[in-house]
Design a protein around this motif. Structure first.
Motif, PDB file in Angstrom:
ATOM      1  N   GLU A  59       0.826  -1.207   0.000  1.00 46.49           N
ATOM      2  CA  GLU A  59       0.000   0.000   0.000  1.00 46.49           C
ATOM      3  C   GLU A  59       0.860   1.258   0.000  1.00 46.49           C
ATOM      4  O   GLU A  59       0.489   2.284  -0.547  1.00 46.49           O
ATOM      5  CB  GLU A  59      -0.928   0.030   1.214  1.00 46.49           C
ATOM      6  N   THR A  80      -8.030   1.032  -0.530  1.00 52.43           N
ATOM      7  CA  THR A  80      -7.389   0.240   0.507  1.00 52.43           C
ATOM      8  C   THR A  80      -8.341   0.045   1.681  1.00 52.43           C
ATOM      9  O   THR A  80      -9.534   0.345   1.583  1.00 52.43           O
ATOM     10  CB  THR A  80      -6.054   0.873   0.949  1.00 52.43           C
ATOM     11  N   LEU A  85      -4.206   1.262   4.952  1.00 45.67           N
ATOM     12  CA  LEU A  85      -4.248   2.719   5.112  1.00 45.67           C
ATOM     13  C   LEU A  85      -3.162   3.159   6.094  1.00 45.67           C
ATOM     14  O   LEU A  85      -2.529   4.196   5.915  1.00 45.67           O
ATOM     15  CB  LEU A  85      -5.641   3.140   5.606  1.00 45.67           C
ATOM     16  N   HIS A  89       0.387   5.557   5.496  1.00 43.71           N
ATOM     17  CA  HIS A  89       0.085   6.783   6.252  1.00 43.71           C
ATOM     18  C   HIS A  89       0.937   7.993   5.844  1.00 43.71           C
ATOM     19  O   HIS A  89       0.420   9.062   5.550  1.00 43.71           O
ATOM     20  CB  HIS A  89       0.238   6.511   7.749  1.00 43.71           C
ATOM     21  N   VAL A  92       0.135   9.409   2.464  1.00 44.27           N
ATOM     22  CA  VAL A  92      -1.173  10.063   2.394  1.00 44.27           C
ATOM     23  C   VAL A  92      -1.029  11.571   2.692  1.00 44.27           C
ATOM     24  O   VAL A  92      -1.650  12.409   2.035  1.00 44.27           O
ATOM     25  CB  VAL A  92      -2.136   9.359   3.378  1.00 44.27           C
ATOM     26  N   VAL A 106     -11.853   3.884   0.697  1.00 45.66           N
ATOM     27  CA  VAL A 106     -11.391   3.111   1.850  1.00 45.66           C
ATOM     28  C   VAL A 106     -12.549   2.247   2.341  1.00 45.66           C
ATOM     29  O   VAL A 106     -13.628   2.756   2.646  1.00 45.66           O
ATOM     30  CB  VAL A 106     -10.913   4.038   2.984  1.00 45.66           C
ATOM     31  N   ASN A 108     -13.661   0.647   5.208  1.00 47.28           N
ATOM     32  CA  ASN A 108     -13.255   0.828   6.605  1.00 47.28           C
ATOM     33  C   ASN A 108     -13.149  -0.480   7.367  1.00 47.28           C
ATOM     34  O   ASN A 108     -14.054  -1.312   7.340  1.00 47.28           O
ATOM     35  CB  ASN A 108     -14.213   1.774   7.319  1.00 47.28           C
ATOM     36  N   ASP A 123      -9.487   2.848  11.253  1.00 47.11           N
ATOM     37  CA  ASP A 123      -8.558   3.290  10.195  1.00 47.11           C
ATOM     38  C   ASP A 123      -8.791   4.743   9.795  1.00 47.11           C
ATOM     39  O   ASP A 123      -7.854   5.516   9.651  1.00 47.11           O
ATOM     40  CB  ASP A 123      -8.594   2.337   8.975  1.00 47.11           C
ATOM     41  N   VAL A 127      -6.469   8.807  10.242  1.00 42.94           N
ATOM     42  CA  VAL A 127      -6.087   9.718   9.148  1.00 42.94           C
ATOM     43  C   VAL A 127      -6.961  10.980   9.148  1.00 42.94           C
ATOM     44  O   VAL A 127      -7.180  11.582   8.110  1.00 42.94           O
ATOM     45  CB  VAL A 127      -6.139   9.025   7.755  1.00 42.94           C
ATOM     46  N   GLN A 134     -12.833  14.148   3.061  1.00 49.00           N
ATOM     47  CA  GLN A 134     -13.315  12.802   3.403  1.00 49.00           C
ATOM     48  C   GLN A 134     -14.835  12.793   3.537  1.00 49.00           C
ATOM     49  O   GLN A 134     -15.396  13.651   4.211  1.00 49.00           O
ATOM     50  CB  GLN A 134     -12.693  12.332   4.725  1.00 49.00           C
ATOM     51  N   MET A 164     -10.953  11.090  -0.020  1.00 47.96           N
ATOM     52  CA  MET A 164     -11.167   9.740   0.488  1.00 47.96           C
ATOM     53  C   MET A 164     -12.663   9.487   0.591  1.00 47.96           C
ATOM     54  O   MET A 164     -13.375  10.281   1.215  1.00 47.96           O
ATOM     55  CB  MET A 164     -10.594   9.645   1.903  1.00 47.96           C
ATOM     56  N   HIS A 166     -15.306   6.900   2.075  1.00 46.60           N
ATOM     57  CA  HIS A 166     -15.357   5.805   3.037  1.00 46.60           C
ATOM     58  C   HIS A 166     -16.595   4.945   2.832  1.00 46.60           C
ATOM     59  O   HIS A 166     -17.716   5.462   2.812  1.00 46.60           O
ATOM     60  CB  HIS A 166     -15.367   6.362   4.469  1.00 46.60           C
TER      61      HIS A 166
END
Lengths: 390, 312
Positions: A59, A80, A85, A89, A92, A106, A108, A123, A127, A134, A164, A166
């Motif tokens: 990743e 991911t 994730l 990190h 990101v 993502v 989760n 996760d 972040v 997000q 991102m 989710h």
């Protein structure tokens, strides 16, 4: 003419990536995200999407390859979950600070140890501060819509931040539901071709990623934060335009039967749909309850949240993660957001649904009732975890 | 700019440089020289991705830059993955007609720590996937940018700040990791060693690596006056001595077949190479003898491989 089809959420994401005519996908498989890179590999192998597909060895390299791809101006996607994730990190952070509009879905997942491939929000919460836009999805339609929308807002020259999206591991990623798929012409109307203004180009050499001495670093970070906060308006605007083209509307904070309710429950992600049922049932019994969901997690929707909870006596925040020693992370942020308000509801936090533990309608009723008791007791420090044995 | 060159002996050296003057390398730095030679060989149609390290820090302090070609730095260990994205991203944009067709060289550069330690996984991944890129390792045999800490490329017996010579230690107790063999083990079309002591050989190998279709790896020996504690006018000389003593042989590997580029009939004693360097000054006679034996053994092994699997 829109099509009504039954698709697994992971495949709905892959379909959005195909319709967005993504140029490059770099991904590493991890449960529960695997169905997305598998489906995309199939789509590319069958010539249904003309894209480079980099089957990276980790990743960390997935996100790093995305940096390089976005730097040359290619529309870039990765996906991911959980440990993946965490492994990426540090990369990101670089994506947002170097203003590369990468889109990442993502799925989760909980974090080790003990090893758990199942869903929660540990996760995401690790972040929170990375400078990505997000959003949370509740169902397959939203997984499709918000993946498609993510490219539009990320690549807007006024934004240029990664996004991102989710979707809860298993409880959303692996669920098949009917959803509307748009026509390609509608997608093309909503999503213009990506023109990255700072692309690495031999005709116009540019240095990306020079280092910042103390005299410059603070200014660079401040400029980034101002641009990030300004993206909020573009997010709202792009959701209005999404509604114009596709007929479905999204907002930073969304309410369900919350008008005049004395007690509000706040949730994020796919469990919100279960929470809606409990609101229906409790209202039918004559209780004054309603639901508030955070759609936009970053940048945090302060104003919208304050409006959404105005007039309520109690706000019960449901967290699917624990910030060790601090309680539920969403609850902490909600409290911080309301602190400056003269009149505000009492806020209580309840944690649940960790590592794939299911939350039933009955469980959510317990969350609301227990939350009300905590709020009444006046203690803001109780960390209640619902459904614990022994 | 690319057409202009001056004759130097049998060789032509391009006048132009894509690395602007004004960088902040130490006086007498071997890496700065290697970088300059490589840039001459690479020309203008190149995109460079660089790992964190001396070369990155010395050429890119905001708000200025030494780079006249597109250049990207992100992190320490992810350079090979970044160039994977740059290469695949550029090529798909050209294939889809979103960018004009152009023969661009994709080059990743990193120090020995970025290459043989923290970035080894990403490098292996990029070599295995077959990206069309050249990886250049600047090997000064320790983490020089952070203050001379040992790496897996530090040679046996060298004293560094994290493997110092002391009353009960000779310093580095392990043998240098052989990165060229590791790269070549991916069965890539081109892997080679180069040294600043042989500038034309270095430029030719960089050019050949860049023109190779598929992954290429060139491991460049760059003496470091600061970390090796040698006189600042000795970097090039040490670059030659390393080859002449057999400490750092010059060779190429193409799909598992070998060619030795400089094969002296007799090797000079390693002592000649070790003596001018402060990092080896503490070594007693028997350790120098041991190093000589190691060098002899490794050199013979390489010669045997080159004889068994020669490159036509």
């Amino acid at each position: 003419m829109n099509k009504r089809v039954g698709l697994e959420a992971s495949h709905a994401v892959a379909e959005a990536v195909r319709m967005a005519d993504v140029d490059l996908i770099a991904a590493y498989p991890i449960t529960p995200q695997t169905h997305i890179p598998e489906r995309l590999a199939e789509i590319v192998a069958n010539g249904e999407l003309d894209a480079a597909y980099i089957p990276v060895e980790s990743e960390h390299s997935a996100m790093s390859a995305c940096l390089g791809s976005a730097a040359v101006g290619a529309r870039t996607f990765t996906t991911t979950a959980g440990q993946g994730l965490e492994l990426m990190h540090e990369v990101v952070y670089v994506a947002s600070s170097m203003r590369y509009p990468i889109v990442m879905v993502v799925c989760n997942r909980a974090l080790s140890a003990p090893l758990s491939v199942w869903g929660d929000h540990s996760d995401v919460m690790a972040v929170r501060d990375v400078g990505w836009i997000q959003v949370f999805c509740e169902n397959n339609q939203e997984a499709f819509d918000l993946t498609l929308w993510a490219f539009r807002v990320a690549e807007d020259p006024r934004v240029l931040f990664p996004v991102m999206v989710h979707i809860d591991g298993f409880t959303l990623s692996h669920v098949t539901e009917p959803l509307w798929l748009p026509e390609q012409e509608e997608v093309d109307k909503f999503l213009p071709e990506f023109k990255y203004p700072f692309a690495l180009d031999t005709d116009k050499p540019m240095t990306h990623g020079a280092f910042g001495i103390p005299d410059i670093y603070s200014e660079a970070k401040k400029a980034q934060e101002v641009a990030f906060l300004n993206s909020k308006e573009i997010i709202r605007q792009s959701w209005r335009e999404f509604a114009d083209v596709f007929g479905r509307s999204y907002a930073p904070v969304e309410s369900y039967k919350a008008d005049g309710a004395k007690t509000l429950l706040l949730t994020m992600g796919s469990f919100s749909e279960t929470a809606k049922i409990v609101i229906d049932e409790m209202q039918a019994k004559g209780e004054s309850v309603g639901l508030v969901r955070l759609r936009l997690w970053r940048p945090f929707p302060y104003e919208e949240l304050r409006q959404a909870v105005k007039g309520a006596e109690t706000l019960v925040v449901f967290d699917r993660a624990v910030s060790s020693g601090m309680g539920g992370p969403v609850c902490s942020e909600v409290k911080a957001a309301l602190f400056s308000e003269a009149v505000k509801p009492k806020v209580a936090g309840v944690v649940g649904g960790l590592g794939g533990r299911d939350m039933s309608v009955k469980d959510f009723e317990r969350v609301i009732n227990r939350g009300k008791e905590i709020a009444k007791s006046g203690s803001g420090e109780i960390i209640e975890t619902v459904g614990i044995r022994g | 700019m690319e057409g202009q060159a001056i004759k130097f002996g049998k060789n032509m050296v391009p006048l132009a440089d894509t690395l602007a003057p004004g960088h902040s390398f130490c006086i007498g730095c071997g890496e700065a020289l290697a970088l300059k030679l490589a840039c001459k060989a690479l020309g203008e149609n190149v995109i460079i991705s660089m790992a964190t390290g001396c070369a990155e820090i010395c050429t890119s302090p905001l708000p200025v830059t030494s780079w006249r070609v597109p250049w990207i730095h992100t992190l320490f260990e992810n350079n090979s993955a970044v160039i994977s994205g740059v290469e695949a991203g550029s090529k798909i944009l050209m294939a889809k007609g979103k960018k004009p067709q152009k023969d661009i060289k994709y080059v990743a550069m990193g120090g020995d720590g970025a290459t043989s330690d923290i970035g080894l996984q990403a490098l292996s991944g990029a070599l295995e996937r077959g990206h069309d890129f050249l990886y250049l390792c600047w090997d000064n045999e320790a983490y020089m940018n952070t203050g001379i800490q040992r790496s897996s490329a530090t040679p046996y017996g060298a004293s560094t700040t994290t493997a110092p010579a002391g009353k009960v230690s000779i310093g580095q107790k392990t043998r240098k990791k052989n990165m060229v063999e590791i790269a070549a083990a991916h069965d890539i079309p081109y892997a080679a060693t180069a040294s600043i002591g042989y500038p034309f050989d270095l430029m030719n190998k960089v050019k050949k690596g860049a023109e190779t279709k598929g992954p290429a790896y060139v491991h460049v020996f760059v003496p470091c006056p600061t970390g090796w504690r040698h006189a600042s006018d000795m970097a090039v000389e040490l670059g030659r001595l390393a080859v002449e003593t057999g400490v750092f042989p010059l060779y190429e590997v193409e799909h598992g077949r070998y060619r030795m580029n400089v094969s002296p009939s007799t090797l000079k004693p390693v002592e000649e190479y070790l003596k001018p360097q402060g990092r080896f000054r503490h070594l007693p006679e028997e350790e120098i003898r041991k190093i000589q034996e190691m060098v002899n053994e490794e050199y013979e092994r390489l010669k045997a491989k080159a004889a068994a699997f020669p490159l036509a």
